[in-house]
Design a protein around this motif. Structure first.
Motif, PDB file in Angstrom:
ATOM      1  N   ASP A   1       0.826  -1.208   0.000  1.00  0.00           N
ATOM      2  CA  ASP A   1       0.000   0.000   0.000  1.00  0.00           C
ATOM      3  C   ASP A   1       0.860   1.258   0.000  1.00  0.00           C
ATOM      4  O   ASP A   1       0.600   2.209  -0.736  1.00  0.00           O
ATOM      5  N   GLU A   2       1.892   1.262   0.830  1.00  0.00           N
ATOM      6  CA  GLU A   2       2.788   2.422   0.917  1.00  0.00           C
ATOM      7  C   GLU A   2       3.515   2.625  -0.403  1.00  0.00           C
ATOM      8  O   GLU A   2       3.630   3.759  -0.885  1.00  0.00           O
ATOM      9  N   GLN A   3       4.003   1.548  -1.007  1.00  0.00           N
ATOM     10  CA  GLN A   3       4.697   1.660  -2.292  1.00  0.00           C
ATOM     11  C   GLN A   3       3.751   2.183  -3.375  1.00  0.00           C
ATOM     12  O   GLN A   3       4.133   3.016  -4.193  1.00  0.00           O
ATOM     13  N   TYR A   4       2.528   1.692  -3.366  1.00  0.00           N
ATOM     14  CA  TYR A   4       1.526   2.142  -4.331  1.00  0.00           C
ATOM     15  C   TYR A   4       1.255   3.639  -4.162  1.00  0.00           C
ATOM     16  O   TYR A   4       1.210   4.386  -5.140  1.00  0.00           O
ATOM     17  N   MET A   5       1.092   4.077  -2.937  1.00  0.00           N
ATOM     18  CA  MET A   5       0.819   5.494  -2.672  1.00  0.00           C
ATOM     19  C   MET A   5       2.010   6.360  -3.081  1.00  0.00           C
ATOM     20  O   MET A   5       1.829   7.449  -3.635  1.00  0.00           O
ATOM     21  N   ILE A   6       3.211   5.878  -2.847  1.00  0.00           N
ATOM     22  CA  ILE A   6       4.418   6.618  -3.253  1.00  0.00           C
ATOM     23  C   ILE A   6       4.457   6.747  -4.769  1.00  0.00           C
ATOM     24  O   ILE A   6       4.727   7.828  -5.304  1.00  0.00           O
ATOM     25  N   GLN A   7       4.164   5.667  -5.476  1.00  0.00           N
ATOM     26  CA  GLN A   7       4.159   5.714  -6.942  1.00  0.00           C
ATOM     27  C   GLN A   7       3.092   6.679  -7.461  1.00  0.00           C
ATOM     28  O   GLN A   7       3.334   7.444  -8.394  1.00  0.00           O
TER      29      GLN A   7
ATOM     30  N   GLU B  75       4.318  10.226  -6.836  1.00  0.00           N
ATOM     31  CA  GLU B  75       5.370  10.592  -7.787  1.00  0.00           C
ATOM     32  C   GLU B  75       4.780  10.902  -9.158  1.00  0.00           C
ATOM     33  O   GLU B  75       5.194  11.851  -9.819  1.00  0.00           O
ATOM     34  N   LEU B  76       3.776  10.117  -9.579  1.00  0.00           N
ATOM     35  CA  LEU B  76       3.112  10.370 -10.853  1.00  0.00           C
ATOM     36  C   LEU B  76       2.384  11.714 -10.835  1.00  0.00           C
ATOM     37  O   LEU B  76       2.460  12.485 -11.792  1.00  0.00           O
ATOM     38  N   LEU B  77       1.716  12.004  -9.744  1.00  0.00           N
ATOM     39  CA  LEU B  77       1.009  13.280  -9.605  1.00  0.00           C
ATOM     40  C   LEU B  77       1.982  14.455  -9.687  1.00  0.00           C
ATOM     41  O   LEU B  77       1.715  15.445 -10.373  1.00  0.00           O
TER      42      LEU B  77
ATOM     43  N   GLN C  12       3.114  14.849 -13.319  1.00  0.00           N
ATOM     44  CA  GLN C  12       2.070  15.461 -14.139  1.00  0.00           C
ATOM     45  C   GLN C  12       1.949  16.956 -13.857  1.00  0.00           C
ATOM     46  O   GLN C  12       1.780  17.761 -14.784  1.00  0.00           O
ATOM     47  N   ALA C  13       2.039  17.343 -12.596  1.00  0.00           N
ATOM     48  CA  ALA C  13       1.962  18.762 -12.236  1.00  0.00           C
ATOM     49  C   ALA C  13       3.146  19.521 -12.820  1.00  0.00           C
ATOM     50  O   ALA C  13       2.994  20.642 -13.324  1.00  0.00           O
ATOM     51  N   TYR C  14       4.316  18.918 -12.778  1.00  0.00           N
ATOM     52  CA  TYR C  14       5.511  19.543 -13.345  1.00  0.00           C
ATOM     53  C   TYR C  14       5.332  19.735 -14.856  1.00  0.00           C
ATOM     54  O   TYR C  14       5.600  20.817 -15.386  1.00  0.00           O
ATOM     55  N   GLN C  15       4.876  18.677 -15.549  1.00  0.00           N
ATOM     56  CA  GLN C  15       4.685  18.769 -16.991  1.00  0.00           C
ATOM     57  C   GLN C  15       3.656  19.843 -17.352  1.00  0.00           C
ATOM     58  O   GLN C  15       3.847  20.589 -18.312  1.00  0.00           O
ATOM     59  N   LYS C  16       2.586  19.936 -16.562  1.00  0.00           N
ATOM     60  CA  LYS C  16       1.574  20.968 -16.790  1.00  0.00           C
ATOM     61  C   LYS C  16       2.185  22.356 -16.616  1.00  0.00           C
ATOM     62  O   LYS C  16       1.919  23.274 -17.395  1.00  0.00           O
TER      63      LYS C  16
END
Length: 99
Positions: free
Chosen positions: A10-16, A19-21, A24-28
């Motif tokens: 669960d923790e690894q999933y939330m970290i991933q 990181e994706l969020l 995406q914010a950086y790219q925007k």
């Protein structure tokens, strides 16, 4: 109650996801920087035509709309940031002029 393995997954999933969020914010932010901020702080009708990909007669109709942002002290000049905000918040009004 979760097992330690499930909790770790669960923790690894939330970290991933986090990181994706962030990515995406950086790219925007980069995209916004490449589009919005390549224009000067004060726009002309030519800028508006280019941004909206419309012809000048359509720009003339659009800027007559009472809700369209304009500078009060300089004729035929429009504040860049307010124009981009207006575009995002007034798609229905914009569609009326582009139809």
């Amino acid at each position: 109650m979760q097992t330690p393995l499930l909790q770790e997954l669960d923790e690894q999933y939330m970290i991933q996801k986090f990181e994706l969020l962030i990515k995406q914010a950086y790219q925007k932010g980069v995209e916004d920087g490449q589009t919005k901020f390549t224009y000067p702080p004060v726009l002309t009708k030519d800028h508006l035509a280019e941004i909206l990909q419309i012809k000048k007669p359509t720009v003339d109709k659009l800027i007559k709309d009472f809700s369209f942002p304009r500078l009060q002290t300089i004729q035929a000049r429009y504040p860049r940031d307010a124009v981009f905000a207006w575009i995002e918040n007034n798609t229905a009004v914009l569609d009326k002029y582009l139809a």
